[in-house]
Design a protein around this motif. Structure first.
Motif, PDB file in Angstrom:
ATOM      1  N   ARG A 152       0.828  -1.212   0.000  1.00 44.13           N
ATOM      2  CA  ARG A 152       0.000   0.000   0.000  1.00 44.13           C
ATOM      3  C   ARG A 152       0.862   1.262   0.000  1.00 44.13           C
ATOM      4  O   ARG A 152       0.575   2.238  -0.721  1.00 44.13           O
ATOM      5  CB  ARG A 152      -0.908  -0.016   1.221  1.00 44.13           C
ATOM      6  N   GLU A 153       1.955   1.281   0.794  1.00 47.09           N
ATOM      7  CA  GLU A 153       2.851   2.433   0.801  1.00 47.09           C
ATOM      8  C   GLU A 153       3.539   2.634  -0.538  1.00 47.09           C
ATOM      9  O   GLU A 153       3.698   3.772  -1.013  1.00 47.09           O
ATOM     10  CB  GLU A 153       3.901   2.250   1.910  1.00 47.09           C
ATOM     11  N   ALA A 154       3.937   1.542  -1.143  1.00 44.36           N
ATOM     12  CA  ALA A 154       4.586   1.659  -2.451  1.00 44.36           C
ATOM     13  C   ALA A 154       3.618   2.214  -3.480  1.00 44.36           C
ATOM     14  O   ALA A 154       3.985   3.069  -4.315  1.00 44.36           O
ATOM     15  CB  ALA A 154       5.108   0.296  -2.875  1.00 44.36           C
ATOM     16  N   CYS A 155       2.375   1.761  -3.426  1.00 50.24           N
ATOM     17  CA  CYS A 155       1.379   2.277  -4.370  1.00 50.24           C
ATOM     18  C   CYS A 155       1.107   3.762  -4.109  1.00 50.24           C
ATOM     19  O   CYS A 155       0.921   4.558  -5.047  1.00 50.24           O
ATOM     20  CB  CYS A 155       0.092   1.471  -4.244  1.00 50.24           C
ATOM     21  N   ARG A 156       1.072   4.162  -2.832  1.00 46.16           N
ATOM     22  CA  ARG A 156       0.822   5.559  -2.506  1.00 46.16           C
ATOM     23  C   ARG A 156       1.963   6.438  -3.011  1.00 46.16           C
ATOM     24  O   ARG A 156       1.722   7.517  -3.580  1.00 46.16           O
ATOM     25  CB  ARG A 156       0.671   5.698  -0.983  1.00 46.16           C
ATOM     26  N   ASP A 157       3.221   5.999  -2.798  1.00 51.18           N
ATOM     27  CA  ASP A 157       4.368   6.774  -3.300  1.00 51.18           C
ATOM     28  C   ASP A 157       4.321   6.904  -4.805  1.00 51.18           C
ATOM     29  O   ASP A 157       4.626   7.975  -5.370  1.00 51.18           O
ATOM     30  CB  ASP A 157       5.670   6.113  -2.862  1.00 51.18           C
ATOM     31  N   GLN A 158       3.952   5.843  -5.448  1.00 50.80           N
ATOM     32  CA  GLN A 158       3.894   5.859  -6.902  1.00 50.80           C
ATOM     33  C   GLN A 158       2.835   6.841  -7.390  1.00 50.80           C
ATOM     34  O   GLN A 158       3.060   7.611  -8.334  1.00 50.80           O
ATOM     35  CB  GLN A 158       3.603   4.441  -7.419  1.00 50.80           C
ATOM     36  N   MET A 159       1.668   6.826  -6.727  1.00 51.33           N
ATOM     37  CA  MET A 159       0.592   7.709  -7.148  1.00 51.33           C
ATOM     38  C   MET A 159       0.937   9.174  -6.850  1.00 51.33           C
ATOM     39  O   MET A 159       0.606  10.080  -7.644  1.00 51.33           O
ATOM     40  CB  MET A 159      -0.693   7.320  -6.425  1.00 51.33           C
ATOM     41  N   GLU A 160       1.601   9.438  -5.733  1.00 51.19           N
ATOM     42  CA  GLU A 160       1.994  10.812  -5.427  1.00 51.19           C
ATOM     43  C   GLU A 160       3.005  11.339  -6.433  1.00 51.19           C
ATOM     44  O   GLU A 160       2.928  12.493  -6.884  1.00 51.19           O
ATOM     45  CB  GLU A 160       2.563  10.881  -4.018  1.00 51.19           C
ATOM     46  N   GLY A 161       3.983  10.513  -6.802  1.00 50.42           N
ATOM     47  CA  GLY A 161       4.946  10.946  -7.807  1.00 50.42           C
ATOM     48  C   GLY A 161       4.290  11.208  -9.148  1.00 50.42           C
ATOM     49  O   GLY A 161       4.601  12.180  -9.847  1.00 50.42           O
ATOM     50  N   TYR A 162       3.358  10.360  -9.495  1.00 45.95           N
ATOM     51  CA  TYR A 162       2.646  10.557 -10.765  1.00 45.95           C
ATOM     52  C   TYR A 162       1.823  11.833 -10.725  1.00 45.95           C
ATOM     53  O   TYR A 162       1.786  12.608 -11.683  1.00 45.95           O
ATOM     54  CB  TYR A 162       1.749   9.342 -11.026  1.00 45.95           C
TER      55      TYR A 162
END
Length: 369
Positions: A336-346
């Protein structure tokens, strides 16, 4: 060959005996004759075989006599005992003989110790004879006899006659296989007349219509030997078939599959193992007990087994998940954290690309001034 049909004169006169030993040095025998093969000699002679041969080599392992006329087998018949000592060569045992085939030899009686002198005998085939008298000690001295074939060989039709014929002859043996096919038996032999160590009883192609519960219980008490009953005219009514259905619950598929109903007409040809109490006309008050003991079709049994296997697999999977619940929770949090970081960067890059002040269009306007 049909039972009771006399053999042709040529076959009887031949008395063909094939003794399988080592490869002989001479050429093959010319029929009709009987041959003794040893490492050094090969004898072949014509003649009518009316008595057991007296000159069998001591190293013989397999002896087959077919088409002879041997109505009575006396003591030590194949070890020269019938010669009476002074009438011919000295009687001697055959210590290596393990297989003795005596088919179509018109044998009617086995006297005491008929097979004495054959201590290693393991297989004896007396099929296609007319046995009317078997002495209680006919097989004395055959401690290693494991297979006895009496197919189309007995002049007995019911359990009482068979018990009288074999009274005491088999009980002291260590037989593992007994073949009684094609004897037109109307009843199975009583368990008391059978060897205690019996593991295979072949009663195919007889006249069995029903099986007595006491006989089957006696077989069950002796270790439930494999019972072959194919090609018997089984009567499929509740009273006649109830003991057999109880026996077949623990029988193998090879024992159950060939069994077919011969009567009544409505069930003729139906597999016995597929029958239900309602088809047999059992009373209503016994239907419940019979339903509990009725045989399940193979397809139903397969589906039940498949369902049990799937349930076990599911249980194991759930157990693995439970034992690793902390690790799975930690893995889900990391994901979940990895997905959140990815979405924030995008999202950050998207905002930068959409800002017009950061685009290349502003530089062109200042150049025109």
């Amino acid at each position: 060959m049909a039972r009771g049909r006399p053999l042709s004169a040529a076959v009887v006169a031949a008395g063909l005996v094939l003794l399988a030993l080592l490869v002989p040095s001479g050429g093959p025998c010319a029929a009709p004759c009987f041959c003794f093969a040893t490492p050094d000699t090969l004898q072949c002679r014509l003649g009518r075989l009316l008595e057991p041969p007296a000159d069998v080599p001591a190293a013989a392992r397999n002896l087959s006599i077919a088409g002879a006329r041997l109505p009575v087998l006396r003591a030590a018949a194949f070890a020269g005992g019938w010669l009476g000592g002074s009438a011919g060569p000295t009687a001697r045992p055959l210590p290596a003989l393990t297989l003795l085939l005596l088919t179509h030899d018109a044998i009617e009686a086995l006297e005491e110790a008929a097979f004495a002198g054959l201590p290693a005998l393991a297989t004896l085939d007396l099929s296609h004879n007319r046995l009317r008298d078997v002495a209680p000690g006919a097989f004395a001295g055959c401690a290693h006899l494991r297979t006895l074939r009496l197919n189309q060989a007995l002049e007995a039709r019911d359990a009482a006659g068979l018990a009288r014929l074999l009274d005491g002859a088999l009980t002291n043996l260590s037989l593992a296989r007994l073949e009684l096919a094609g004897n037109r038996l109307r009843e199975l032999p009583p368990a008391a007349a059978l060897p205690p160590a019996l593991r295979h009883l072949d009663a195919r192609n007889n006249s069995l219509q029903a099986l007595d519960a006491a006989q089957l219980d006696g077989l069950a008490a002796r270790g439930r030997p494999r019972l072959l009953l194919a090609a018997n005219p089984l009567r499929c009514d509740c009273a006649a078939l109830r003991p057999l259905l109880a026996w077949l619950r623990n029988a193998s598929e090879a024992e159950r599959a060939p069994l077919r109903c011969a009567a009544p007409r409505a069930l003729q040809g139906r597999p016995v193992a597929r029958l239900r109490p309602s088809q047999l006309g059992c009373p209503d008050d016994e239907d419940e007990d019979e339903e509990q003991g009725a045989l399940s079709p193979p397809e139903t049994a397969s589906y039940v087994f498949f369902g049990i296997v799937l349930a076990l697999i599911g249980l194991v999977f759930l157990m693995v998940l439970y034992l690793n619940r902390k690790g799975i929770k930690r893995w889900l949090n990391n994901l979940r954290e990895a997905c959140r970081d990815q979405m924030e960067g995008y999202h950050y890059r998207y905002e930068q690309d959409c800002d017009p002040r950061r685009g290349g269009g502003g530089g062109g306007g200042s150049g025109d001034l």
